[in-house]
Write an enzyme that holds these catalytic residues in place. Structure first.
Site, PDB file in Angstrom:
ATOM      1  N   ASP A 102      30.029  -4.038  41.919  1.00  0.00           N
ATOM      2  CA  ASP A 102      29.504  -5.422  42.469  1.00  0.00           C
ATOM      3  C   ASP A 102      29.243  -5.181  44.061  1.00  0.00           C
ATOM      4  O   ASP A 102      29.982  -4.222  44.704  1.00  0.00           O
ATOM      5  CB  ASP A 102      30.058  -6.606  42.147  1.00  0.00           C
ATOM      6  CG  ASP A 102      29.125  -7.786  41.937  1.00  0.00           C
ATOM      7  OD1 ASP A 102      28.294  -7.747  42.616  1.00  0.00           O
ATOM      8  OD2 ASP A 102      29.841  -8.729  41.094  1.00  0.00           O
ATOM      9  N   ASP A 131      21.553 -13.326  40.462  1.00  0.00           N
ATOM     10  CA  ASP A 131      22.084 -13.549  39.142  1.00  0.00           C
ATOM     11  C   ASP A 131      21.081 -14.299  38.135  1.00  0.00           C
ATOM     12  O   ASP A 131      20.540 -15.232  38.671  1.00  0.00           O
ATOM     13  CB  ASP A 131      23.561 -14.213  39.159  1.00  0.00           C
ATOM     14  CG  ASP A 131      24.663 -13.440  39.502  1.00  0.00           C
ATOM     15  OD1 ASP A 131      24.206 -12.196  40.125  1.00  0.00           O
ATOM     16  OD2 ASP A 131      25.870 -13.849  39.510  1.00  0.00           O
TER      17      ASP A 131
HETATM   18  C1  GLA Z   1      28.213 -11.116  40.938  1.00  0.00           C
HETATM   19  C2  GLA Z   1      27.446 -10.385  39.804  1.00  0.00           C
HETATM   20  C3  GLA Z   1      27.681 -11.284  38.310  1.00  0.00           C
HETATM   21  C4  GLA Z   1      29.239 -11.210  38.137  1.00  0.00           C
HETATM   22  C5  GLA Z   1      29.863 -11.776  39.228  1.00  0.00           C
HETATM   23  C6  GLA Z   1      31.400 -11.743  38.951  1.00  0.00           C
HETATM   24  O1  GLA Z   1      27.811 -12.640  40.991  1.00  0.00           O
HETATM   25  O2  GLA Z   1      26.101 -10.430  40.231  1.00  0.00           O
HETATM   26  O3  GLA Z   1      26.770 -10.369  37.416  1.00  0.00           O
HETATM   27  O4  GLA Z   1      29.495  -9.688  37.946  1.00  0.00           O
HETATM   28  O5  GLA Z   1      29.539 -11.466  40.424  1.00  0.00           O
HETATM   29  O6  GLA Z   1      32.136 -12.372  39.965  1.00  0.00           O
END
Ligand code: GLA
Length: 396
Positions: free
Chosen positions: A150, A206
């Site tokens: 990430d 997301d």
């Molecule tokens: C980010 C990523 C998500 C998830 C969260 C976890 O938002 O884009 O897919 O992995 O972190 O904290």
């Protein structure tokens, strides 16, 4: 003889060169398929949940349909020990990560884990900054097969070099590990993700379990996305995807309750035609048959997993009525008639839209009805429900 020995040595040293592992065409030759904990469970992860999910993946027929990776997202990790080794939450994972990986492998599945480029993950757990090689060695010792990496708290880090550093660390561990780049499309990873050794890269912020609408995060940052917002952001980057390196429009929300089954069928069909990783994000232990039948539709999955690895694209748009098409290895096309609007509508696709000569006769097969529809000349039309799709293959 000397030449043969030299040639042999060259082959051995080449096959040991870590950088070559990243190019290994056996890593994600088709879009990865699996399940990830985040969309449904967030930080509420545990070894019981992961074990039960792996079992459900087998029992529900999803493994048989091609799902493979069981991936724990954020919050499995709590701290580092005095030597800097990453520590899994001892309350939630009392048997340890290796035992969990062994169990998943014993079911014939693969195991994935999550970390972050920065000093902390998005949920504030320890990230991998400064510990890249140490973490990669640990993942390999745990027999991890997939790392989602990430981009939270990356501050001034350079994205391509941060991700290729982890790729090098993973390669140096000696274990083939899929690298899932999760930097939300911020630095256009489709331009450098393949070179950095990524096997997939998120193209957007997301996903949320909603049909449409971009919504700001509580801290004011923009934005989480609905399904159609994400679909629009894929248009035009299709040429960057191919075997071993995929555009990732984020994980599936199918079955999480925020959309209708028609909308979930559209979501899944579009992800399939986009050659997107198919990472389920619902509770596999407790699925309605309708949801299972969406996630495990083998004919739709075959479109996604076609070995040519061509990403589908939008070939026609008329307001809310769209046509998406994907070239298949056998020369046929997978086609989605997509009605984004709120009322049922007829949508038609001409052979010209698909790159075929008009005079051709072609067989159409409906992939949701699982039914041959007969032969068609020059075009195919169908009534499409509101927020729905008709998905067919067109085979001359
Ligand atoms: C980010 C990523 C998500 C998830 C969260 C976890 O938002 O884009 O897919 O992995 O972190 O904290």
């Amino acid at each position: 003889m000397r030449v043969t020995i030299l040639a042999l040595l060259a082959v051995i040293s080449l096959s040991l060169t870590p950088a070559l592992l990243a190019q290994d065409a056996t890593l994600a030759p088709t879009p990865p398929m699996g399940w990830n904990s985040w969309n449904k469970f967030g930080c509420n992860v545990s070894e019981d949940l992961i074990r039960q999910t792996a079992g459900a993946m087998v029992k529900s027929g999803m493994k048989d349909a091609g799902y493979q990776y069981v991936i724990i997202d954020d919050c499995w990790q709590v701290a580092r020990d005095k030597d800097g080794n990453i520590i899994a939450d001892p309350q939630r994972f009392p048997s340890g990560i290796k035992a969990l990986a062994d169990y998943i492998h014993s079911l014939g599945l693969k195991f994935g884990i999550y970390s972050d480029v920065g000093s902390k993950t998005c949920a504030g757990r320890p990230g991998s900054l400064g510990h890249e090689y140490q973490d990669a060695r640990q993942y390999a010792a745990w027999t991890v097969d997939y790392l989602k990496y990430d981009w939270c708290n990356a501050t001034t880090q350079d994205a391509p070099s941060s991700y290729s550093l982890m790729r090098q660390a993973l390669d140096a561990s000696g274990r083939p590990i899929v690298l899932s780049i999760c930097e939300w499309g911020t630095n256009k990873p489709w331009l450098w993700g393949k070179q950095a050794g990524g096997n997939l890269w998120r193209t957007t912020g997301d996903i949320k379990d909603r049909w449409e609408g971009r919504v700001k995060w509580p801290n004011g940052d923009c934005c989480s996305n609905g399904v159609v917002d994400i679909v629009d952001l894929q248009n035009g980057i299709e040429s960057y995807a191919g075997p071993g390196h995929w555009n990732d429009p984020d994980m599936l929300e199918v079955g999480n309750g925020g959309m209708t089954d028609t909308e979930y069928r559209s979501h899944f069909s579009l992800w399939a035609i986009l050659a997107a990783p198919l990472i389920a994000g619902n509770d596999l232990r407790d699925m309605r048959p309708e949801i299972r039948d969406i996630l495990a539709n083998k004919e739709v999955i075959a479109v996604n997993q076609d070995p040519l690895g061509s990403e589908g694209k939008r070939v026609k748009k008329n307001g809310d009525l769209e046509v998406w098409s994907k070239q298949m290895k056998d020369g046929s096309r997978a086609v989605i008639l997509f009605n984004r609007g709120g009322a049922d509508h007829e949508i038609s696709v001409s052979w010209e839209d698909l790159g075929y000569p008009t005079h051709l006769e072609a067989e159409a097969r409906d992939l949701w009805q699982k039914k041959d529809l007969g032969k068609f000349k020059s075009k195919f039309s169908s009534q499409v429900p509101a927020h729905g799709v008709v998905m067919v293959t067109v085979r001359p």
